[in-house]
Design an enzyme around this catalytic site. Sequence first.
Site, mmCIF file in Angstrom:
data_model
loop_
_atom_site.group_PDB
_atom_site.id
_atom_site.type_symbol
_atom_site.label_atom_id
_atom_site.label_comp_id
_atom_site.label_asym_id
_atom_site.label_seq_id
_atom_site.Cartn_x
_atom_site.Cartn_y
_atom_site.Cartn_z
ATOM 1 N N GLY A 692 0.346 -1.305 -0.069
ATOM 2 C CA GLY A 692 -0.059 0.748 -0.096
ATOM 3 C C GLY A 692 0.857 1.580 -0.399
ATOM 4 O O GLY A 692 0.445 1.773 -0.902
ATOM 5 N N ASP A 800 11.794 -9.906 -3.065
ATOM 6 C CA ASP A 800 10.583 -10.096 -3.436
ATOM 7 C C ASP A 800 10.251 -11.295 -4.004
ATOM 8 O O ASP A 800 10.027 -11.139 -4.948
ATOM 9 C CB ASP A 800 10.661 -9.238 -3.211
ATOM 10 C CG ASP A 800 8.642 -8.821 -2.301
ATOM 11 O OD1 ASP A 800 8.138 -8.222 -3.275
ATOM 12 O OD2 ASP A 800 8.543 -9.755 -2.910
ATOM 13 N N ASN A 802 7.721 -12.574 -3.613
ATOM 14 C CA ASN A 802 6.401 -13.387 -4.253
ATOM 15 C C ASN A 802 6.203 -13.778 -5.857
ATOM 16 O O ASN A 802 6.222 -13.120 -6.532
ATOM 17 C CB ASN A 802 4.990 -11.620 -3.353
ATOM 18 C CG ASN A 802 4.493 -11.826 -2.971
ATOM 19 O OD1 ASN A 802 3.319 -12.220 -4.270
ATOM 20 N ND2 ASN A 802 3.192 -10.090 -2.959
ATOM 21 N N HIS A 805 4.214 -11.865 -8.661
ATOM 22 C CA HIS A 805 5.003 -10.504 -10.280
ATOM 23 C C HIS A 805 4.974 -11.478 -10.810
ATOM 24 O O HIS A 805 5.917 -10.996 -11.842
ATOM 25 C CB HIS A 805 5.940 -10.698 -9.182
ATOM 26 C CG HIS A 805 5.703 -9.212 -7.612
ATOM 27 N ND1 HIS A 805 4.845 -8.299 -8.010
ATOM 28 C CD2 HIS A 805 5.742 -9.271 -6.556
ATOM 29 C CE1 HIS A 805 4.688 -7.476 -7.110
ATOM 30 N NE2 HIS A 805 5.178 -8.697 -5.964
ATOM 31 N N ILE A 820 1.659 -8.726 -12.009
ATOM 32 C CA ILE A 820 2.341 -6.925 -12.315
ATOM 33 C C ILE A 820 4.041 -6.795 -11.745
ATOM 34 O O ILE A 820 4.267 -8.079 -10.792
ATOM 35 C CB ILE A 820 0.903 -6.606 -10.692
ATOM 36 C CG1 ILE A 820 1.044 -7.326 -9.629
ATOM 37 C CG2 ILE A 820 0.033 -6.978 -11.502
ATOM 38 C CD1 ILE A 820 0.477 -6.209 -8.672
ATOM 39 N N GLY A 823 5.482 -2.879 -6.347
ATOM 40 C CA GLY A 823 5.333 -1.925 -5.672
ATOM 41 C C GLY A 823 6.964 -1.348 -5.759
ATOM 42 O O GLY A 823 7.420 -0.061 -6.208
HETATM 43 C C1 LIG Z 1 8.839 -5.062 2.169
HETATM 44 C C2 LIG Z 1 7.789 -4.143 2.461
HETATM 45 C C3 LIG Z 1 7.156 -5.413 2.172
HETATM 46 C C4 LIG Z 1 6.125 -5.540 1.497
HETATM 47 C C5 LIG Z 1 6.110 -6.000 0.538
HETATM 48 C C6 LIG Z 1 4.638 -6.394 -0.588
HETATM 49 C C7 LIG Z 1 4.316 -7.272 -0.958
HETATM 50 C C8 LIG Z 1 4.254 -7.100 -2.655
HETATM 51 O O1 LIG Z 1 4.978 -8.828 -2.863
HETATM 52 C C9 LIG Z 1 3.392 -6.629 -2.381
HETATM 53 C C10 LIG Z 1 3.354 -5.650 -4.159
HETATM 54 O O2 LIG Z 1 4.493 -5.259 -4.589
HETATM 55 S S1 LIG Z 1 2.151 -4.928 -5.056
HETATM 56 C C11 LIG Z 1 2.159 -3.780 -6.608
HETATM 57 C C12 LIG Z 1 2.249 -2.415 -6.218
HETATM 58 N N1 LIG Z 1 1.021 -2.673 -4.601
HETATM 59 C C13 LIG Z 1 0.021 -1.790 -5.655
HETATM 60 O O3 LIG Z 1 0.054 -2.521 -7.347
HETATM 61 C C14 LIG Z 1 -1.047 -1.668 -5.351
HETATM 62 C C15 LIG Z 1 -1.384 -0.443 -6.241
HETATM 63 N N2 LIG Z 1 -3.487 0.495 -5.313
HETATM 64 C C16 LIG Z 1 -4.265 -0.301 -5.328
HETATM 65 O O4 LIG Z 1 -4.247 -0.840 -6.508
HETATM 66 C C17 LIG Z 1 -5.045 0.470 -4.694
HETATM 67 O O5 LIG Z 1 -4.590 1.845 -4.413
HETATM 68 C C18 LIG Z 1 -5.605 -0.646 -3.713
HETATM 69 C C19 LIG Z 1 -5.900 -1.905 -3.737
HETATM 70 C C20 LIG Z 1 -4.659 -0.364 -3.038
HETATM 71 C C21 LIG Z 1 -6.925 0.710 -2.911
HETATM 72 O O6 LIG Z 1 -7.586 0.771 -3.692
HETATM 73 P P1 LIG Z 1 -9.643 1.034 -3.025
HETATM 74 O O7 LIG Z 1 -8.989 -0.349 -2.355
HETATM 75 O O8 LIG Z 1 -9.804 1.171 -4.322
HETATM 76 O O9 LIG Z 1 -9.178 1.810 -2.695
HETATM 77 P P2 LIG Z 1 -10.077 3.199 -1.784
HETATM 78 O O10 LIG Z 1 -11.680 2.375 -1.969
HETATM 79 O O11 LIG Z 1 -9.340 4.476 -3.127
HETATM 80 O O12 LIG Z 1 -9.288 3.045 -0.308
HETATM 81 C C22 LIG Z 1 -10.392 2.751 0.735
HETATM 82 C C23 LIG Z 1 -9.092 2.830 1.813
HETATM 83 O O13 LIG Z 1 -7.717 2.267 1.766
HETATM 84 C C24 LIG Z 1 -7.447 3.254 1.993
HETATM 85 N N3 LIG Z 1 -5.937 3.565 0.637
HETATM 86 C C25 LIG Z 1 -6.494 3.263 -0.932
HETATM 87 N N4 LIG Z 1 -4.972 2.760 -1.611
HETATM 88 C C26 LIG Z 1 -3.760 2.980 -0.188
HETATM 89 C C27 LIG Z 1 -2.907 2.681 -0.228
HETATM 90 N N5 LIG Z 1 -2.062 2.600 -1.343
HETATM 91 N N6 LIG Z 1 -2.214 2.139 1.028
HETATM 92 C C28 LIG Z 1 -3.157 2.167 1.604
HETATM 93 N N7 LIG Z 1 -4.535 2.546 2.092
HETATM 94 C C29 LIG Z 1 -4.593 2.390 1.039
HETATM 95 C C30 LIG Z 1 -7.803 4.760 0.938
HETATM 96 O O14 LIG Z 1 -7.299 5.900 2.294
HETATM 97 C C31 LIG Z 1 -8.764 4.840 1.872
HETATM 98 O O15 LIG Z 1 -9.217 4.261 3.356
HETATM 99 P P3 LIG Z 1 -10.198 5.319 4.380
HETATM 100 O O16 LIG Z 1 -11.391 4.977 4.598
HETATM 101 O O17 LIG Z 1 -10.174 5.892 5.727
HETATM 102 O O18 LIG Z 1 -10.516 6.993 2.904
#
Ligand SMILES: CCCCCCC[C@@H](O)CC(=O)SCCNC(=O)CCNC(=O)[C@H](O)C(C)(C)COP(=O)(O)OP(=O)(O)OC[C@H]1O[C@@H](n2cnc3c(N)ncnc32)[C@H](O)[C@@H]1OP(=O)(O)O
Length: 899
Positions: A692, A800, A802, A805, A820, A823
Amino acid sequence: MSSLSFQGLTVVVTGAGGGLGKAYSLAYASRGANVVVNDFNAAAAQKVVDEIRQAGGKAVVNNSSVTDGAAVIKTALDNFGAVHILINNAGILRDKNFRNMSDKEWDQIYEVHLKGAFSCTKAAWPLFRKQKFGRIVNTASAAGLYGNFGQANYSAAKMGLVGFTKTLAREGEKYNIRATAIAPMAASAMTETIMPPEMLANIKPEFVAPFVMAVTHPDSPLDASGKVFELGAGFVAEIRWERSKGTVFKTDQTFTPSAVKAKWAEVTDFTDAEHPATFTDFDAQGTLEKAMKLPPNPQSQPEVRYDGKTVLITGAGQGLGRAYALMYSRLGANVVVNDVSEKGANAVVDEITKAGGKAAAAVGSVEDGEALVKVALEKFGGIHVLVANAGILRDKSFTAMTEQEWDQVMAVHLRGTYKCVKACWPHFHKQKYGRIVNTSSQVGIYGNFGQANYSAAKAAIIGFTRALAIEGAKYNIKANAIAPSAGTAMTQTIWPPEMVEAFKPDYIAPIVGYLTSEANEETSGCLFEIMGGWAAQTRWQKAGGHGFPTNKPLTPEAILSKWDVITNFDDGRATHPTSTQDAFEQMAQNFGHEEEGAEGSASPYADPEDPELVAKAKQHAEPPLPFNYTERDVILYNLGIGATEKELQWTFENDDEFAALPTFGVIPQFQCQFSFPLDWLPDFNPAKLLHGEQYLAIKAPIPTSGELVNEARIMEVLDKGKAASVAVITETKDKATGQVIFENQSTLFIRGSGGFGGKRTGKDRGPATAANTPPKRSPDAVVEEKTLPVQAALYRLSGDWNPLHIQPEFAAVGGFDRPILHGLCTFGFAGKHVLKSFGPYKDIKARFAGVVFPGETLVTEMWKEGDKVIFTTKVKERDAPVLAAAAVTLADGAPKAKL
Ligand SMILES: CCCCCCC[C@@H](O)CC(=O)SCCNC(=O)CCNC(=O)[C@H](O)C(C)(C)COP(=O)(O)OP(=O)(O)OC[C@H]1O[C@@H](n2cnc3c(N)ncnc32)[C@H](O)[C@@H]1OP(=O)(O)O
C-alpha cells in the site's frame, strides 16, 4: 538550594537557532542572562530572540560564522558590554563512509566544530582573563569519544574539542576561567538525520541545558573544569581516562615487536588501573631504571617479521620516525621514509640501504599524502602499513597563540594524518589488509599549558583513529593511536637534556612494530601511552552517574544536588563504554524514569502507543533478522530498477563512485517483513495482499556490502472496511556497530481482510503519512523510462519472491490477468528519477495508487517545494497513476535541480 541566577551575565551560544543551542538560550534568558543567539540561519536565530524577548528576557542575534569568533563576541560587547559565558555548540554533519569522504567534507567539519570553537574562545579569552571570570562549554560527542562509523571527520573534530578543553582548563585556572566538555545526546535538526523519531522524543534538549547552566554559573563546581560529561535523557555521568598499569620491557636489543607480542596481555590488563589527571603523575625515571635492570625480554614465536610488506613512515628523517624506519627495515620491510627535509629523508634511506635494507625517500608534506603513497606504489608495488608520525610544535600560551600557530599545528598533525590515511585507505580496502598507527600524545590525552593547538590536534587524532578502526574492521584494517614520549628534536625544546638522552625513540619503536604487524589480529581502535620501555593502554571510564526523573523539568539545582554521584567512580557502578552504542544504552536506561506524584508532566516520552496495538506488536514481534550482502547484491538491485551498463557508478563495483541507489534501503528488511504471520487477520489470503505505502529514511551512508540486522514490529492495524491495512516499522542496523542505517515503514493492504471492527484512521506519522499534494503548476522536472518485460523477474532476485510478480496462476487469484510489477520496483525507478533530477535525499515516501505491468513506461513528474521534492508516477500507456502522495526530503547540501 536557592535558585541560580544569571542576572547581569552575558552568555554567547553558538548554533542557537534550534536544538540544544536554542534550549540553552531560552534557559539562560529565563534566569536573567543577556543572551547572544548566534546562528548562520538568521531567521531561526531571530525566532529564538523573539521568543526570549516576548517572555521579557534580553537577547540579540548574531549571524556570523563561528570561524569569525571576533564578530560573534563583538555582538556581545556592542549590546551588553561584556561576555562571561561561551557555549561552543554550533555544529554540522557531513557523514560519509571514510572511503567516500571528500577533503571538503573533512574540512567543513573541522572548520565549524574545532576551528569555530577555537575562534570564538580566542576572541572571548582576553576578556575572561581581564575580568577574572569566564566559563566555556565545548560540545564534544560520543562519536568523538568512541569513534563512529561514517563520521571520521566528526569523530576527529569532536575528540579534538576534548583535548582543547583540557588545556583551556589548565590555562584558565588562575583567572577563574573554567572549561568543560560535554558529550550530549539530544534531539536536534542534526540528530534528526540519524535517529528514528520515537528515539528523538526521548532526548529533549531540555535535559541537557540545566547541566550546562550548572557548570557555567559563577558558583559552578571547580572540579567540572577540564572534565568531560556524557548526558542526555535525564542521565548525567562524568567520564575520565583510565590507564592500565601496563608493563615494562628491558630496554636492550631484546626489546622487539616479538617481545611485545609475548607480553601484550600485560599491556592491556586493567587490573589495578590508574586514573591520572596529568602525564606528569608518572614516575618515568623510576620506570626506566626498572626497565634497565630487567632480564632480557622473552620472544614470541614465530618472530614478528615484515618481509614483503611496505611501510610508510611520516616524519622519518629523525627522532621517532627514524627509529621506526630502522626497526622495520631490520625486520624485512620495504620502508618509505617521508620527511619535509630532503637531507633527513635521504640520510635515513642511505643508512638502511647500507645495512642491506630496502628503502625509498618520499620528500614532501604529509598534507600531500597521495604523493607519499605513490612512492610506495612505484618503488615497491604496494602499501601495507602507515605510521603517521610527522609533527611540529608551535607552543604558546593560549593568550599569545596566533591563528597561524593554531592552523600550522592542525595542518601537519590532523590534516596531514588524515591525508596520509586517506591515500592508503583504498589500497588497504582493496587488499583487505592494512595497519595504521597514528601518533597522538599525552598532551592530547591530558591537556597541557601552552599547547592548546597541539592538545586539540592530538586528541582529534584519537577520535579519528577510533572511527577508522570501526570502518576498517571488515577489511582487516587495524588502526591504533599511540602517545609516545621520547627524547627527540621536538621534545628537546621542552625536556632537560638528560631526559632527552635517556628516553630513546628506540624504546617506542617495538610497540609500534607489534601494533602494525600481521601478528596483531585483535587490537584496533585503542590508545597506548609509551615511554622508556613502559607501555600501557588508556581507555574511558564512566561514572555510574545519575538518572533524573523525566516526568518533571530538570533544573541546574538538581544537577548540583547530585554532583557527588555524577562524579563518583568508586561506588562500584563505573563502566567502560567503548562505543557510541554503549554510551547510548546507558542513557536509554533512563527513558521513562518517572517520579511518582511529579506535577506538570514534562515527560520526554513519545505518546505511548495504543495499548491494543502494543499488545499485537508484542505478539507478532520477530527476533532480529540478519541481512548479509555483497557488492553483487547492490549491482543486482540497481539493475533491477533500471540502472544501465553505462551508469558505472551503479553497475561496476570498481568504479570510484560505486554506490547503491538510495532506495536499496528497502531491501535489507525484506525477509523480516515476510516473516510476519498475517493469518490472524480475517479471511487472510496472501494473493490478495498488495503493497500500500512505503516510507524509507536513510540515516547513514549506505555501505556497498555489509552485515546488517533488522528489527521489525507492527505499528498499526487498520480496518478499511473491504481491506485490512497493516503498518510495520523496521530498523536496519549495522551488525558490528549498531548504527541505524535505514528505517522503513511499510503499509500492507490486504484486500478482503477488513470488517473486523477496528479503527479506520491511523496516526499521523509525519513524512511517512504525509499527503504530499503536488502544487498546481506544471512539474519542475519530468523523467520517462520504459520498464522491461523481464523487470519483475529481475527485480524479484533482490529479495521479494512473491509469486504475484511472476506466476500467472497466483496473479489470477489476486485478481490480475498477468503478474504485476513489485510496488517497490516502481518506487526504485521513481526514486532514481528524483535522484537524477534533484540529487540525494534522506527520506522517500510513496503510496501505491495503481498497478504496473512489466514492460510499461513510467513517467515521473516532480515539483521542488523547499527541501522536499513532491512527485507522482504514472503509466504512460494507460495514463494511470501508480505512485501518489509521494515525496523525498532532500539531504543537506544536495545539488540544485538540474532542470
Ligand atoms: C518491504 C515491505 C514489504 C511489502 C511487500 C509487499 C509484497 C509485494 O510483493 C506486493 C506488491 O508489491 S503489490 C504491488 C504494489 N502495489 C500495488 O500495485 C497497489 C496499487 N494500488 C491499488 O491497487 C489500490 O490503490 C488499492 C487496492 C491499494 C486500494 O484501492 P481501493 O480498494 O479502491 O481503495 P480506496 O477505495 O481508494 O480506499 C479505501 C481506503 O484504503 C486507503 N488506501 C487506498 N489506497 C491505499 C494504499 N495504497 N495504501 C494504504 N491505504 C490505501 C484509502 O485511504 C481509504 O481509506 P479511508 O477509508 O480511510 O478513506
